[in-house]
Design a protein around this motif. Structure first.
Motif, PDB file in Angstrom:
ATOM      1  N   THR A 534       0.867  -1.177   0.000  1.00 20.91           N
ATOM      2  CA  THR A 534       0.000   0.000   0.000  1.00 20.91           C
ATOM      3  C   THR A 534       0.904   1.227   0.000  1.00 20.91           C
ATOM      4  O   THR A 534       2.119   1.114   0.195  1.00 20.91           O
ATOM      5  CB  THR A 534      -0.906   0.056   1.245  1.00 20.91           C
ATOM      6  N   ILE A 552      -7.089  -0.700   3.257  1.00 24.02           N
ATOM      7  CA  ILE A 552      -7.779  -1.983   3.038  1.00 24.02           C
ATOM      8  C   ILE A 552      -8.023  -2.210   1.546  1.00 24.02           C
ATOM      9  O   ILE A 552      -7.800  -3.320   1.023  1.00 24.02           O
ATOM     10  CB  ILE A 552      -9.104  -2.011   3.826  1.00 24.02           C
ATOM     11  N   ASP A 553      -8.463  -1.158   0.834  1.00 20.19           N
ATOM     12  CA  ASP A 553      -8.703  -1.295  -0.607  1.00 20.19           C
ATOM     13  C   ASP A 553      -7.426  -1.687  -1.347  1.00 20.19           C
ATOM     14  O   ASP A 553      -7.458  -2.531  -2.259  1.00 20.19           O
ATOM     15  CB  ASP A 553      -9.236   0.024  -1.178  1.00 20.19           C
ATOM     16  N   GLU A 554      -6.310  -1.075  -0.966  1.00 21.00           N
ATOM     17  CA  GLU A 554      -5.053  -1.398  -1.637  1.00 21.00           C
ATOM     18  C   GLU A 554      -4.572  -2.803  -1.273  1.00 21.00           C
ATOM     19  O   GLU A 554      -3.934  -3.473  -2.104  1.00 21.00           O
ATOM     20  CB  GLU A 554      -4.000  -0.346  -1.288  1.00 21.00           C
ATOM     21  N   LEU A 555      -4.867  -3.247  -0.057  1.00 24.47           N
ATOM     22  CA  LEU A 555      -4.545  -4.630   0.309  1.00 24.47           C
ATOM     23  C   LEU A 555      -5.367  -5.612  -0.528  1.00 24.47           C
ATOM     24  O   LEU A 555      -4.859  -6.666  -0.947  1.00 24.47           O
ATOM     25  CB  LEU A 555      -4.817  -4.882   1.794  1.00 24.47           C
ATOM     26  N   LYS A 556      -6.628  -5.276  -0.756  1.00 27.22           N
ATOM     27  CA  LYS A 556      -7.493  -6.155  -1.563  1.00 27.22           C
ATOM     28  C   LYS A 556      -6.956  -6.291  -2.983  1.00 27.22           C
ATOM     29  O   LYS A 556      -7.052  -7.364  -3.601  1.00 27.22           O
ATOM     30  CB  LYS A 556      -8.916  -5.594  -1.602  1.00 27.22           C
ATOM     31  N   LYS A 557      -6.384  -5.194  -3.508  1.00 25.31           N
ATOM     32  CA  LYS A 557      -5.860  -5.234  -4.873  1.00 25.31           C
ATOM     33  C   LYS A 557      -4.523  -5.966  -4.944  1.00 25.31           C
ATOM     34  O   LYS A 557      -4.282  -6.775  -5.847  1.00 25.31           O
ATOM     35  CB  LYS A 557      -5.697  -3.808  -5.404  1.00 25.31           C
ATOM     36  N   LYS A 559      -3.186  -8.016  -2.600  1.00 21.56           N
ATOM     37  CA  LYS A 559      -3.303  -9.352  -2.015  1.00 21.56           C
ATOM     38  C   LYS A 559      -1.961  -9.929  -1.560  1.00 21.56           C
ATOM     39  O   LYS A 559      -1.518 -10.981  -2.051  1.00 21.56           O
ATOM     40  CB  LYS A 559      -3.958 -10.303  -3.008  1.00 21.56           C
ATOM     41  N   PHE A 595     -10.150  -6.172   9.290  1.00 23.74           N
ATOM     42  CA  PHE A 595     -10.000  -6.763   7.955  1.00 23.74           C
ATOM     43  C   PHE A 595      -8.956  -7.881   7.962  1.00 23.74           C
ATOM     44  O   PHE A 595      -9.183  -8.967   7.398  1.00 23.74           O
ATOM     45  CB  PHE A 595      -9.602  -5.687   6.949  1.00 23.74           C
ATOM     46  N   ASN A 599      -9.323 -11.988   7.167  1.00 22.53           N
ATOM     47  CA  ASN A 599      -8.770 -12.468   5.901  1.00 22.53           C
ATOM     48  C   ASN A 599      -7.402 -13.139   6.029  1.00 22.53           C
ATOM     49  O   ASN A 599      -6.897 -13.689   5.046  1.00 22.53           O
ATOM     50  CB  ASN A 599      -8.656 -11.298   4.918  1.00 22.53           C
ATOM     51  N   TYR A 600      -6.809 -13.069   7.203  1.00 19.72           N
ATOM     52  CA  TYR A 600      -5.509 -13.693   7.422  1.00 19.72           C
ATOM     53  C   TYR A 600      -5.550 -14.549   8.679  1.00 19.72           C
ATOM     54  O   TYR A 600      -6.347 -14.295   9.593  1.00 19.72           O
ATOM     55  CB  TYR A 600      -4.407 -12.626   7.563  1.00 19.72           C
ATOM     56  N   LEU A 614      -2.457 -15.192   4.124  1.00 19.88           N
ATOM     57  CA  LEU A 614      -3.767 -14.930   3.529  1.00 19.88           C
ATOM     58  C   LEU A 614      -4.591 -16.209   3.501  1.00 19.88           C
ATOM     59  O   LEU A 614      -4.103 -17.283   3.131  1.00 19.88           O
ATOM     60  CB  LEU A 614      -3.578 -14.394   2.106  1.00 19.88           C
TER      61      LEU A 614
END
Length: 616
Positions: A534, A552-557, A559, A595, A599-600, A614
């Motif tokens: 990020t 969080i959005d950048e983590l989703k991208k 991954k 988050f 997710n982890y 992940l």
């Protein structure tokens, strides 16, 4: 003599009463707690308004100083004309003979040799503070993005450029090359401070011999002060501002260049260190006012025009997108700083932790304010008018500079915040002692040769007290020492548990394009030689809820397969000595923690670190 004492006492007495009132009112000045951006820090824990300490500070110092000003005007029968004339330059001002430039060169040379003879910094790495510069610089090198790719905390130079400049300068990407470059910047800052002091003293009303004695004594003080108060390269633009403002106020010729530099300085200061830049910009208010009253139209025009020109150059150099992110990033940092980093300022005159130091600084600010009023409005002064007006600008800057100790109210920051006021006070004390000697002609029988020998003796004492160990040996071997130092492997600056963690992460992330830490050990991504996943390479100062959601959005991208949490730096931003409440990353950033928890899962624990993987 008795009448003079009573006259001064009746002027001062209302201010003493005002000081008592402002002390009693400190804890009663309270505003409603407001935190719409959900920034978690000590203010949020104690439901404490970010306005409280700022308004308490203004009231505490403002009421006694304003009371003294009103009392002074009333008893001294100051008219509006006198009030206006207080800000007018002395057009007939003539400097006494200047001291020799050799003394400036002597001290610069001595301090330079001290620097190259000193042992290089081989302490273990500060994964938090040094990690901010190293990981930010690595992100820039690998991604080639400024504010659009990095959430810059302190300033463009501090966070991204300094480490890259050092790596290019020495031809090697290493922690030691960065440290050596910072030492060079610190040394340059000391040179600028000493040059400023030299010019300040040269503008005084002392004879050449006493000026030289003054300068030598002040160099003793400054060298000790810089070391103990932790002035560093971030203060460089502040002392450049003071140096060139003084030159404009004192010199009658060749000041257009100084005006141009003062015009360019605001944007450069913001890029160098954001908060120092803001302090300097506030100091332009009295500067512009004084120049305007004195109808220095050419100087004002050059300052304003070069300021606009420098901003336009900056804008077209980085482009509209980066400029937008620069403004947005800077706004976020400045508006969230109090709530994120704030530690409640101790109440003056109490037994609270840090109160004694804070009270001393606040009283010194008030005392300096009273001294400035006397210098401005007394008909006869031992300081020339132009120097008084310069010190007024210096004093205004020192008031803003205390914001460092007002927000982050631990011992070190309180001491640093009051440092500029201490310099002003020490200058005025030494100056008045020497002026008394000069005016009363106590040393009139001493010839110039005597002063010369005394000055040489004091310089020798300065050298003997401060000379580093192995001075001659280290100076002679400076080239080989630098080569050896910058080639020290980065791993040599890690603890054993940190080495184990880095080795494990290198294996796990070998095929990963990026790595993200959710802890305060920012330098981990630097040691892995990977950009962060990020733009938040230094998570401590994310602040706003919106930035957590962006994280969080950048983590989703991106991954990232692995994330590190926990670690040895859980207490890095915590209050010292006043409260045991801790604020780890998971405490500060609840949305991100939630988050990551969903997710982890835990993959492995190494000492105090948790390596998370992940979920499939």
């Amino acid at each position: 003599m008795k009448k003079l004492f009573l006259d001064n006492l009746k002027i001062l007495f209302p201010s003493i009463v005002a000081l008592i009132i402002s002390s009693l009112m400190w804890d009663k000045i309270k505003f409603e707690y407001n935190n719409p951006n959900q920034i978690i820090g000590y203010y949020s824990i104690f439901k404490y308004s970010a306005l409280n300490d700022n308004l308490r500070y203004v009231f505490f110092i403002g009421l006694p100083i304003l009371t003294y000003l009103i009392s002074f005007i009333f008893f001294k029968k100051i008219t509006f004309k006198s009030f206006n004339e207080a800000l007018i330059f002395d057009q007939n001002y003539r400097k006494n003979e200047n001291m020799s430039l050799y003394f400036l060169f002597y001290f610069i040379f001595i301090i330079f040799t001290f620097s190259i003879a000193s042992e290089f910094n081989e302490n273990l790495i500060d994964l938090f503070h040094e990690g901010q510069a190293l990981s930010g610089a690595l992100n820039l090198r690998l991604n080639n993005e400024l504010w659009s790719g990095s959430f810059i905390i302190t300033g463009l130079f501090v966070d991204l450029l300094n480490a890259n400049i050092s790596w290019n300068l020495f031809g090697l990407k290493s922690l030691s090359s960065y440290r050596l470059y910072i030492e060079i910047l610190n040394l340059l800052t000391i040179f600028v401070i000493i040059t400023f002091i030299f010019n300040l003293i040269n503008g005084s009303n002392l004879n050449k011999n006493l000026k030289t004695v003054f300068f030598i004594f002040f160099c003793f003080f400054i060298y000790f002060f810089v070391d103990k108060v932790s002035f560093n390269y971030r203060e460089l633009p502040i002392f450049l501002f003071l140096l060139f403002v003084h030159k404009i106020f004192i010199n009658k010729k060749s000041i257009y260049l100084y005006s141009f530099i003062l015009g360019v300085l605001p944007i450069l200061s913001l890029l160098w260190s954001l908060d120092r830049g803001v302090f300097i910009i506030f100091a332009y208010l009295p500067l512009v006012l004084i120049l305007g009253i004195n109808r220095k139209i050419n100087e004002l025009f050059i300052i304003i025009a070069s300021c606009i020109f420098s901003i336009l150059v900056f804008y077209f150099s980085i482009g509209s997108i980066e400029f937008y992110y620069f403004l947005s990033n800077s706004k976020d940092i400045l508006s969230s700083s109090d709530l994120l980093n704030g530690i409640i300022h101790p109440t003056p005159f109490t037994n609270e932790h840090g109160s004694a130091r804070a009270t001393k600084n606040l009283l010194l600010i008030i005392l300096n304010g009273i001294l400035m009023i006397n210098y401005l409005y007394k008909k006869k002064s031992n300081l020339n008018k132009n120097s008084i007006l310069f010190i007024l600008v210096f004093y205004f800057l020192s008031l803003i500079f205390y914001k460092i100790g007002l927000t982050r109210s631990d011992g070190g920051h309180i001491k640093q915040g009051g440092s500029l006021n201490t310099i002003i006070f020490v200058y005025l004390v030494i100056y008045n002692i020497l002026f008394l000697i000069h005016h009363k002609k106590y040393l009139k029988e001493l010839n110039t040769n005597f002063y010369k020998y005394i000055n040489i003796l004091f310089i020798f004492i300065f050298f003997a007290i401060n000379v580093p160990n192995d001075y001659l040996k280290n100076t002679y071997n400076i080239k080989s020492r630098i080569v050896d130092y910058i080639n020290i492997p980065d791993e040599n600056f890690l603890k054993k548990d940190e080495i184990l963690l880095i080795k494990e992460l290198k294996l796990l992330t070998k095929k990963q394009k990026c790595f993200q830490v959710f802890s305060y050990e920012t330098a981990i991504s630097y040691y892995l030689d990977k950009p962060t996943c990020t733009k938040f390479y230094h998570i401590m100062n994310m602040g706003f809820k919106k930035n957590q959601l962006l994280f969080i959005d950048e983590l989703k991208k991106s991954k990232p397969k692995f994330i590190v949490s926990g670690g040895n730096y859980q207490n890095i931003g915590n209050m010292k000595g006043r409260n045991k409440t801790e604020l780890s990353a998971k405490d500060r950033f609840l949305y991100i923690d939630n988050f990551i928890s969903n997710n982890y899962q835990l993959y492995k624990t190494i000492d105090k670190w948790n390596i998370l993987i992940l979920n499939k």
